[in-house]
Design a protein around this motif. Structure first.
Motif, PDB file in Angstrom:
ATOM      1  N   ALA A 149     -10.011  -0.279   2.838  1.00  0.00           N
ATOM      2  CA  ALA A 149     -10.073  -0.499   4.155  1.00  0.00           C
ATOM      3  C   ALA A 149     -10.277  -1.787   4.380  1.00  0.00           C
ATOM      4  O   ALA A 149      -9.410  -2.573   5.431  1.00  0.00           O
ATOM      5  N   CYS A 150     -11.028  -2.505   3.951  1.00  0.00           N
ATOM      6  CA  CYS A 150     -11.305  -4.054   4.149  1.00  0.00           C
ATOM      7  C   CYS A 150      -9.995  -4.840   3.600  1.00  0.00           C
ATOM      8  O   CYS A 150     -10.070  -5.885   4.183  1.00  0.00           O
ATOM      9  N   ALA A 151      -9.510  -4.422   2.586  1.00  0.00           N
ATOM     10  CA  ALA A 151      -8.280  -5.068   2.235  1.00  0.00           C
ATOM     11  C   ALA A 151      -7.061  -4.995   3.011  1.00  0.00           C
ATOM     12  O   ALA A 151      -6.017  -5.576   2.945  1.00  0.00           O
ATOM     13  N   LEU A 152      -7.047  -3.967   3.975  1.00  0.00           N
ATOM     14  CA  LEU A 152      -5.845  -3.818   4.677  1.00  0.00           C
ATOM     15  C   LEU A 152      -6.131  -4.192   6.162  1.00  0.00           C
ATOM     16  O   LEU A 152      -5.035  -4.068   6.938  1.00  0.00           O
ATOM     17  N   PRO A 176      -4.423 -11.652  -7.995  1.00  0.00           N
ATOM     18  CA  PRO A 176      -5.203 -12.213  -6.999  1.00  0.00           C
ATOM     19  C   PRO A 176      -4.494 -12.865  -5.785  1.00  0.00           C
ATOM     20  O   PRO A 176      -4.981 -13.109  -4.659  1.00  0.00           O
ATOM     21  N   ASP A 177      -3.156 -13.063  -5.907  1.00  0.00           N
ATOM     22  CA  ASP A 177      -2.641 -13.663  -5.115  1.00  0.00           C
ATOM     23  C   ASP A 177      -1.594 -12.707  -4.016  1.00  0.00           C
ATOM     24  O   ASP A 177      -0.999 -13.317  -3.015  1.00  0.00           O
ATOM     25  N   ALA A 178      -1.754 -11.481  -4.336  1.00  0.00           N
ATOM     26  CA  ALA A 178      -1.093 -10.517  -3.362  1.00  0.00           C
ATOM     27  C   ALA A 178      -1.811 -10.400  -2.072  1.00  0.00           C
ATOM     28  O   ALA A 178      -2.906 -10.941  -2.015  1.00  0.00           O
ATOM     29  N   PRO A 179      -0.890 -10.391  -1.110  1.00  0.00           N
ATOM     30  CA  PRO A 179      -1.327 -10.397   0.282  1.00  0.00           C
ATOM     31  C   PRO A 179      -2.613  -9.210   0.692  1.00  0.00           C
ATOM     32  O   PRO A 179      -2.335  -8.302  -0.132  1.00  0.00           O
ATOM     33  N   ARG A 180      -3.766  -9.583   1.043  1.00  0.00           N
ATOM     34  CA  ARG A 180      -4.741  -8.789   1.450  1.00  0.00           C
ATOM     35  C   ARG A 180      -5.490  -9.379   2.510  1.00  0.00           C
ATOM     36  O   ARG A 180      -5.562 -10.564   2.855  1.00  0.00           O
ATOM     37  N   PHE A 219      -8.143   3.800  -6.193  1.00  0.00           N
ATOM     38  CA  PHE A 219      -8.407   3.144  -7.371  1.00  0.00           C
ATOM     39  C   PHE A 219      -7.324   2.158  -7.923  1.00  0.00           C
ATOM     40  O   PHE A 219      -7.400   1.183  -8.255  1.00  0.00           O
ATOM     41  N   GLY A 220      -5.999   2.877  -7.741  1.00  0.00           N
ATOM     42  CA  GLY A 220      -4.903   2.126  -8.111  1.00  0.00           C
ATOM     43  C   GLY A 220      -4.496   0.748  -7.347  1.00  0.00           C
ATOM     44  O   GLY A 220      -4.397  -0.147  -7.965  1.00  0.00           O
ATOM     45  N   TYR A 221      -4.766   1.091  -6.084  1.00  0.00           N
ATOM     46  CA  TYR A 221      -4.482   0.081  -5.201  1.00  0.00           C
ATOM     47  C   TYR A 221      -5.268  -1.098  -5.378  1.00  0.00           C
ATOM     48  O   TYR A 221      -5.200  -2.444  -5.441  1.00  0.00           O
ATOM     49  N   ILE A 261       0.912  -1.163  -0.089  1.00  0.00           N
ATOM     50  CA  ILE A 261      -0.104  -0.049  -0.023  1.00  0.00           C
ATOM     51  C   ILE A 261       0.762   1.129   0.027  1.00  0.00           C
ATOM     52  O   ILE A 261       0.519   2.262  -0.665  1.00  0.00           O
ATOM     53  N   GLU A 262       2.203   1.170   0.599  1.00  0.00           N
ATOM     54  CA  GLU A 262       2.993   2.206   0.433  1.00  0.00           C
ATOM     55  C   GLU A 262       3.255   2.796  -0.745  1.00  0.00           C
ATOM     56  O   GLU A 262       3.461   3.921  -1.017  1.00  0.00           O
TER      57      GLU A 262
END
Length: 505
Positions: free
Chosen positions: A264-267, A30-34, A20-22, A4-5
């Motif tokens: 926020a739900c992804a973080l 889809p395999d990125a940490p979230r 939007f970009g994140y 996210i940084e």
């Protein structure tokens, strides 16, 4: 590894996040940490005009502090307040107060996060383009109002000298504007651009003309480059808080941007979403617009904020707070009463708990949050934390898209205000307004019944007269207004103003 940084930049004393970009990055990877955070809806009672209020933002801040003290990764997503109506933070703004405040309240309450000013400039430029289109014979009338963050009675109805024709215009507060609604609902710049293009600028020979027919949209969308980015700030105890969007819950959609909540739900594991006023206003719009119509997450739990005096001191209005709590419970949303004490009210706690038990509420959370902060909640949220830990994934809810507009309003009246369909009254002229709105949509290639309903109402009442006996309460439908770009249709109910004046506090 991308984090996210990589989507975060400094914006004065706060940070801005390219949500939007994140979110696009997560969809493409889809395999990125979230994470898959659970949404908690924080709403409030219907306020008494005679009782000073502290906004529910105090409680959002303290709840996340209390949850984080228990090791739960919690955050809140707040609306940015209207600078004029909150009198630059003097009645609480969106920054809370005392031990329940943000680290830089002036950045929130004075509109310095940027989106209000950018949205106002962009919508006012759209109106200027519409005025020029009149000069060039492309429009006869203008249907989009100018906006201002500082209200003025003189701006509620104005006429512009346009040479041969005098053109009626109006000014509304920035948070109520269609462009603000578009920012709140859009999940990408492409979607935002398409919605701006679909805004009905005015009419020519009685037919609607959309902005996309005569302007270059990049002139508008480029102005919103920072306005579409949520601001990241924190509580005085260091808990993260996202601030984005600012519509009023009574005269607009009253919710923070959908993309900020998704981000926020992804973080985080728990995301508190602030919805203004009660289940009749902000909460109704989160449930029926954000969730039913736009696929936002149905809440896993809710907190309903009140004051001891608002709840108990006016017998004719005492029905409203239990109505809010019970309405959410009937929707299978565990609803926890939160009673915010003011100085001198600590001795009322036993009687408040006794009353809550008689009403069948869950154990209330009680405290003076301005004075004590999250420390006053830490030992009271066991049941709340248990509900969050054990909450199943919420099911999707049926959309009302395609439901005839009057039936939709009657459904809201019955479910959100407690007024049955046979006591929904049509004011003289309402059907004419409905017919004009339906014809406008038809000529623009839209169906009025496919637009999401925004009930425009007084923040201080749920019905035409809340003091009337239950069997005599009514809701009167007054007029219809189309916001085609936002995909919304406004129906005016009880008395309300889109340019209200601030209180002197």
């Amino acid at each position: 590894m991308t984090t996210i940084e990589d989507f975060t930049s400094q914006y004065g004393l706060v940070k801005k996040i390219d949500a939007f970009g994140y979110m696009d990055y997560l969809k493409s990877n889809p395999d990125a940490p979230r994470k898959h955070g659970k949404v908690v809806l924080v709403t409030a009672d219907t306020p008494l005009k005679s009782v000073p209020r502290r906004r529910q933002d105090h409680h959002d801040h303290r709840l996340i502090d209390a949850l984080r003290a228990r090791g739960i990764d919690a955050t809140a997503v707040l609306r940015q307040p209207s600078m004029g109506i909150t009198a630059a933070g003097s009645k609480g703004g969106a920054s809370g107060g005392g031990k329940a405040s943000l680290t830089h309240p002036e950045l929130i309450d004075w509109g310095l996060c940027g989106e209000m000013a950018a949205i106002a400039a962009a919508q006012n430029l759209l109106v200027s383009f519409a005025e020029k289109a009149i000069d060039e014979g492309k429009l006869d009338t203008i249907l989009v109002p100018r906006v201002s963050e500082v209200p003025s009675r003189s701006l509620r109805s104005i006429t512009v000298d346009a040479g041969k024709n005098n053109v009626a215009e109006k000014v509304v507060l920035t948070p109520t504007s269609e462009l603000m609604q578009i920012v709140v609902l859009s999940r990408s710049m492409d979607e935002l651009g398409k919605r701006v293009a679909a805004m009905i600028a005015g009419t020519k020979d009685g037919k609607p003309v959309q902005f996309g027919e005569f302007i270059d949209l990049w002139r508008i969308t480029d102005m919103l480059a920072d306005a579409v980015k949520p601001a990241l700030t924190e509580t005085v105890n260091g808990s993260p808080v996202y601030v984005h969007g600012g519509p009023f819950a009574n005269v607009s959609i009253g919710i923070p941007t959908l993309v900020s909540v998704e981000m926020a739900c992804a973080l985080h594991d728990v995301v508190i979403v602030e919805a203004g006023y009660g289940t009749d206003a902000g909460a109704q719009k989160w449930l029926d617009i954000a969730c039913r119509e736009y696929g936002a997450q149905w809440p896993s739990a809710a907190v309903v904020v009140t004051r001891a005096s608002t709840w108990r001191d006016d017998p004719e209005l005492a029905w409203r707070y239990p109505f809010h709590v019970n309405r959410l419970e009937k929707l299978d949303i565990p609803a926890f009463p939160l009673i915010n004490l003011w100085e001198g009210e600590d001795d009322q706690v036993p009687s408040l708990r006794e009353t809550a038990a008689k009403l069948g509420f869950r154990d209330p959370i009680v405290g003076n949050l301005y004075r004590d902060g999250g420390e006053g909640l830490a030992d009271q949220i066991d049941a709340f934390a248990d509900v969050l830990a054990n909450a199943a994934a919420p099911a999707a809810r049926d959309s009302h898209r395609g439901m005839p507009l009057i039936d939709n309003v009657k459904w809201v009246a019955e479910n959100a205000y407690g007024v049955p369909a046979d006591r929904v009254v049509l004011k003289d002229g309402f059907l004419d307004s409905l017919g004009e709105a339906s014809e406008l949509c038809k000529d623009a290639g839209l169906s009025l019944d496919d637009l999401a309903l925004v009930a425009v109402k007084s923040p201080a009442t749920m019905t035409d007269n809340d003091r009337a006996p239950e069997a005599e309460r009514t809701v009167t439908l007054k007029k219809v207004e189309v916001h085609a770009g936002a995909g919304l249709v406004h129906v005016n109910l009880t008395t309300s103003l889109t340019t209200p004046m601030p209180k002197i506090v």
